[in-house]
Design an enzyme around this catalytic site. Structure first.
Site, PDB file in Angstrom:
ATOM      1  N   ASP A   7       0.825  -1.207   0.000  1.00  0.00           N
ATOM      2  CA  ASP A   7       0.000   0.000   0.000  1.00  0.00           C
ATOM      3  C   ASP A   7       0.862   1.261   0.000  1.00  0.00           C
ATOM      4  O   ASP A   7       2.081   1.198   0.167  1.00  0.00           O
ATOM      5  CB  ASP A   7      -0.954  -0.002   1.210  1.00  0.00           C
ATOM      6  CG  ASP A   7      -0.275  -0.442   2.504  1.00  0.00           C
ATOM      7  OD1 ASP A   7       0.957  -0.317   2.607  1.00  0.00           O
ATOM      8  OD2 ASP A   7      -0.969  -0.913   3.409  1.00  0.00           O
ATOM      9  N   GLU A  54      -9.589  -1.429   5.444  1.00  0.00           N
ATOM     10  CA  GLU A  54     -10.238  -1.113   6.715  1.00  0.00           C
ATOM     11  C   GLU A  54     -11.543  -1.914   6.850  1.00  0.00           C
ATOM     12  O   GLU A  54     -12.013  -2.501   5.865  1.00  0.00           O
ATOM     13  CB  GLU A  54     -10.529   0.395   6.774  1.00  0.00           C
ATOM     14  CG  GLU A  54      -9.267   1.273   6.726  1.00  0.00           C
ATOM     15  CD  GLU A  54      -8.464   1.268   8.032  1.00  0.00           C
ATOM     16  OE1 GLU A  54      -8.418   0.236   8.716  1.00  0.00           O
ATOM     17  OE2 GLU A  54      -7.863   2.318   8.349  1.00  0.00           O
TER      18      GLU A  54
END
Ligand code: PGA
Length: 270
Positions: free
Chosen positions: A77, A153
């Site tokens: 990421d 998330e």
């Protein structure tokens, strides 16, 4: 899924390094999907947890001749809006903490470009680059206190691909230590999706410290749910979870995991 509870952070780092070393030293012919001329394709996590593993791999490079020269590596990421060269970018982080200390070719280390003009196109390009490399052989994963892997998330689609995510406030607070001020933590990131991560041939999730205990318990003993994105590792055919005692302290079946590891057949690798 194999859960390994180890005596201390050093043992976790060494065991994770053992797994990576075995893949790096393996005969490419034994790894279908790898392109000719390349050895392992490594999936590297950033954040504090894997830093000890990278330090141990760098030591083995210096002292034991472990070479990464023919490896390629992909990061999970990147923050959106930071330039690559910003100190807090994961592009910089992985170089400071690993790449600069081994013989991995800098040009063979790939990460999503969070500063790209067309972020959606960059996300697609990144997934395609992983596929073109033959997929990831071993993916190191940390876990967020909210159960994220990569920056997926809670609520992340279980089959998601690399895309933009919005960080939770909890993650921004957790990561504020890397920035001059908490307000500087970006709100958005580009992250491999849960579906992308799931395609790696071996997942190695590392967690240490009591602050991770509840997230670890939810990930490995709770339901498979988008509410705890790390729980997708339950779905993977080859997932290893390396924990110190503190990170394992909320597990209901800890005794069983210790027994299974203590009695693991000698011929069976992690
Ligand atoms: P940490 O982060 O290793 O810095 O605790 C883990 C994560 O957010 O995935």
């Amino acid at each position: 899924m194999e859960i390994v509870i180890l005596d201390g952070v050093d043992a976790v780092d060494r065991t994770a390094a053992d797994i990576v070393e075995r893949v790096v030293r393996a005969d490419p012919a034994a790894n279908p999907g790898r392109s000719a001329g390349s050895t392992a394709v490594l999936g590297l996590a950033t954040g504090s947890t894997p830093v000890g593993t990278y330090r141990e791999l760098a030591r083995r490079h210096r002292e034991d001749g472990l070479s990464f020269a023919r490896c390629r590596a992909f990061l999970l990421d990147e923050y959106i809006g930071l330039s690559k060269t910003a100190e807090q970018s994961y592009f910089s982080f992985i170089r400071q903490n690993f790449v600069d200390h081994v013989d991995l070719d800098d040009a063979a280390v790939f990460s999503p470009d969070g500063d790209a003009d067309d972020i959606a196109a960059e996300a697609q390009r990144y997934d395609a680059a992983i596929a073109a490399a033959g997929g990831i052989d071993v993916q190191i994963l940390g876990i967020g206190t909210d159960g994220h892997i990569g920056f997926n998330e809670p609520g992340s689609s279980l089959r998601s691909r690399t895309r933009v995510k919005t960080l939770t406030e909890q993650t921004r607070v957790d990561n504020a230590r890397f920035f001059d001020s908490p307000e500087d933590v970006p709100h958005h990131v580009l992250t491999q999706g849960l579906g992308t991560i799931d395609e790696a041939r071996h997942l190695v999730l590392i967690a240490t410290g009591e602050s991770k205990a509840d997230a670890v318990a939810a990930a490995v003993e709770g339901p498979l749910t988008a509410f705890c994105p790390a729980s997708t590792i339950q779905w993977h055919p080859h997932a290893t979870v390396l924990l110190d005692e503190a990170a394992a302290s909320s597990l209901a079946l800890a005794e069983y995991y210790r027994y299974a590891y203590a009695n693991k057949p000698r011929w069976q690798h992690l």
